[in-house]
Design an enzyme around this catalytic site. Structure first.
Site, PDB file in Angstrom:
ATOM      1  N   ASN A 202       0.740  -1.178  -0.116  1.00 57.19           N
ATOM      2  CA  ASN A 202      -0.032   0.097  -0.011  1.00 57.19           C
ATOM      3  C   ASN A 202       0.751   1.300   0.151  1.00 57.19           C
ATOM      4  O   ASN A 202       0.980   1.755  -0.914  1.00 57.19           O
ATOM      5  CB  ASN A 202      -0.906  -0.084   0.990  1.00 57.19           C
ATOM      6  N   ASP A 203       1.558   1.577   1.155  1.00 58.01           N
ATOM      7  CA  ASP A 203       2.294   2.729   1.223  1.00 58.01           C
ATOM      8  C   ASP A 203       3.364   2.746  -0.031  1.00 58.01           C
ATOM      9  O   ASP A 203       3.877   3.960  -0.223  1.00 58.01           O
ATOM     10  CB  ASP A 203       2.827   2.859   2.506  1.00 58.01           C
TER      11      ASP A 203
END
Lengths: 102, 492
Positions: free
Chosen positions: B418-419
């Site tokens: 995600n990040d």
């Protein structure tokens, strides 16, 4: 045993050694190596054993006992975890090598 | 006997250095840990013969205590280390590291308390004899530094401070990674409080040096414990590996310092090697994330989070896709890049991912793996998992090597990451991730995100990538989702 100035040289040389070892490591080995170096500072176990060994009263014995307990956890845990991680590299290394031969 | 002990420590130190050296190459890595293990075993066994231990009137009791402590501590670590899932490795490293830091700190505590005891014992007769003029004051240590020696006292206190912070900090890091502690906010003005706390702690450290009282020692250790907690609680998300690596280096340093206190060369060498190697490793990690070590250490993560989350919300919505369609898309792609993240690890999907890769390769699709430097929760964590599944090295690419290649990629499959693919890091200065180098997943023709739910990543930051026009979401457990893809590709 280890006097002031000699110790200073040991600190310096060991510092450079550590720097040198890490600077050539591929990224894929960073986690295993962090774990491996985590194991190596488990040598604190030796110091903890001495600290408990020279304890003369219950207070010192209790604290020394905690020191050995924690240090043993560091050394054994560090070894087991690193070993398990590197075991996988061996397996994949074989497969990778076989793949190259194709 | 002393010669034997010293020679063994010498050998152990050499084995540690050689072992670490071998661990820096995949081919010899396993031998490396074995060598270091032999060194540790020898050093531990030979320490039982140390004259300091056998000369003590309490020798028998202490030997028993040592064996019991090793059995409990080692046994606990053996069981947990064998049992822990590969995905939970990072927090176990944090835990074992914390134990090492705690051990270094407690060694310092024993030494300081011994010296304090000498001062206290010396003080009483000095009052009586001194009054009679029978004892010269020089013979009685007036404070701890006189009892231990200036250099030893300084290093004992420094080692105690560093070791204690590494101990409580690592335990917090473990608790956070293990999901036992979810808060990142502790107090307002945390940085200022930490600074004041650190100064007060150093003040008490100085007090320990110049006095012979018990109170400063106790307060000093208590403050260091609290400081470790305060430093670590605000750290979150992608910064966690950096802080663990930093604590690892700090523990090494503390061990080196206590090695000097005990006059133990093996501890000095091993500790200092780890201290410097760990510092460099920490720096490399922080650099990969475009964050300085000091900013990780002293600033909370996600303080600007609210603003950025608000900015993202109006930007679009997530578009769902079915596994069937993704399978077809991938089978006819020219190049597929797979970005694995912690979610893949949690779902244990790495074996399925490798199966999918083999299927696609058979169909003539070029498949590559893109690994962000801090993918998972530690550098190299994903590589370990992929290696476990049997993915060969030559399919795995680092961020620098693959980022230019996303433009030529038909499908980018993001599994549980995600990040590390959050474009806000590039173009949203208000995002807490801003400045972190990311994988340019958004530049490929299609982005498929396999994700369990709609929530945010580990750092709690919204990801605008999920809202882009070329992004499709495949919601579900990583392993199940990849299984669907495998079925879809097989059916073609």
């Amino acid at each position: 045993m280890i006097e002031g100035l000699a110790a200073l040289y040991i600190f310096m040389l060991a510092g450079f050694t550590g720097f040198e070892i890490i600077s050539k490591v591929p990224v894929i080995l960073h986690t295993p190596l962090m774990s491996g170096s985590n194991f190596v500072h488990g040598i604190v176990l030796v110091g903890a054993m001495i600290a408990l060994g020279i304890a003369e009263n219950p207070t010192q014995q209790v604290i020394g006992f905690i020191a050995v307990l924690l240090a043993a956890g560091n050394a054994v845990g560090g070894y087991v975890v690193t070993e398990r991680m590197l075991e996988m590299f061996k397996a994949s290394g074989k497969k990778g090598a076989a793949g190259e031969k194709k | 006997m002393n010669i034997l002990i010293q020679a063994t420590y010498f050998l152990a130190a050499a084995l540690f250095i050689l072992g670490l050296k071998q661990m820096s190459s995949p081919v010899t890595a396993r031998r490396g840990i074995h060598w270091a293990g032999v060194g540790m075993m020898l050093a531990t066994l030979v320490t039982f013969l140390a004259p300091e231990l056998s000369d003590n009137p309490q020798a028998f009791t202490n030997y028993i205590l040592i064996i019991i402590a090793i059995a409990i501590g080692g046994g606990y670590a053996w069981v947990t280390g064998k049992k822990v899932a590969m995905t939970d490795m990072p927090q176990m490293i944090a835990m074992y590291n914390g134990m090492g830091g705690g051990a270094a700190a407690t060694i310092a505590a024993v030494e300081l308390l011994k010296a304090q005891g000498e001062v206290a014992a010396g003080a009483e007769p000095a009052g009586l004899l001194g009054a009679l003029g029978l004892q010269s004051p020089a013979l009685v240590p007036a404070n701890i530094s006189e009892a231990m020696g200036t250099d030893i006292t300084i290093l004992a206190i420094l080692g105690a401070m560093i070791g204690t912070i590494a101990f409580s900090g690592s335990i917090i890091a473990w608790a956070k990674l293990d999901g036992r502690l979810n808060t990142s906010k502790l107090l307002p003005k945390q940085q200022l409080i930490n600074l004041v706390l650190a100064l007060v702690m150093v003040g008490f450290g100085v007090a320990v040096f110049f006095t012979g009282d018990l109170m400063p020692i106790v307060v000093f250790f208590a403050l260091a414990l609290i400081l470790g907690v305060f430093i670590t609680v605000p750290v979150g998300g992608a910064d966690m590996p950096v802080i663990i690596s930093l604590f690892n280096a700090l523990t090494g340093l503390a061990v080196g310092f206590e090695g000097y206190v005990l006059g133990n060369a093996a501890m000095i060498i091993a500790g200092t090697v780890v201290g410097s190697a760990g510092t460099l490793l920490t720096h490399l990690m922080a650099k990969a994330m475009n964050r300085s070590v000091s900013s990780v250490f002293f600033s909370g993560f996600g303080t600007t989070q609210v603003a950025s989350a608000g900015a993202v919300e109006g930007g679009g919505s997530m578009k769902e896709i079915q596994g069937q369609d993704v399978g077809i898309m991938m089978a006819y792609a020219s190049q597929v890049v797979i970005i694995p993240g912690y979610g893949m690890a949690v779902a244990q999907a790495q074996h399925k991912v490798w199966e999918l890769t083999q299927l696609l390769t058979e169909k003539g699709v070029k498949v590559k793996f893109a690994i962000h430097p801090v993918a998972g929760r530690m550098p190299g964590h994903m590589n370990v998992l992929l290696a476990e599944a049997g993915v060969p090295y030559d399919l795995i690419y680092d961020m620098e090597d693959i980022n230019a290649d996303f433009q030529n990629t038909t499908v980018t499959l993001v599994i549980g990451a995600n990040d590390v693919v959050n474009p806000a890091a590039k173009n949203d200065p208000s995002s807490p991730l801003f400045g972190m180098p990311i994988l340019n997943a958004e530049q490929s023709d299609n982005v498929i995100v396999i994700k369990r739910g709609r929530g945010t990543g580990f750092s709690g930051v919204e990801n605008p990538l999920f809202l882009l026009d070329n992004t499709r979401m495949l919601f579900g457990d990583g392993q199940k989702a990849v299984n669907e893809l495998i079925q879809a590709v097989k059916e073609l």
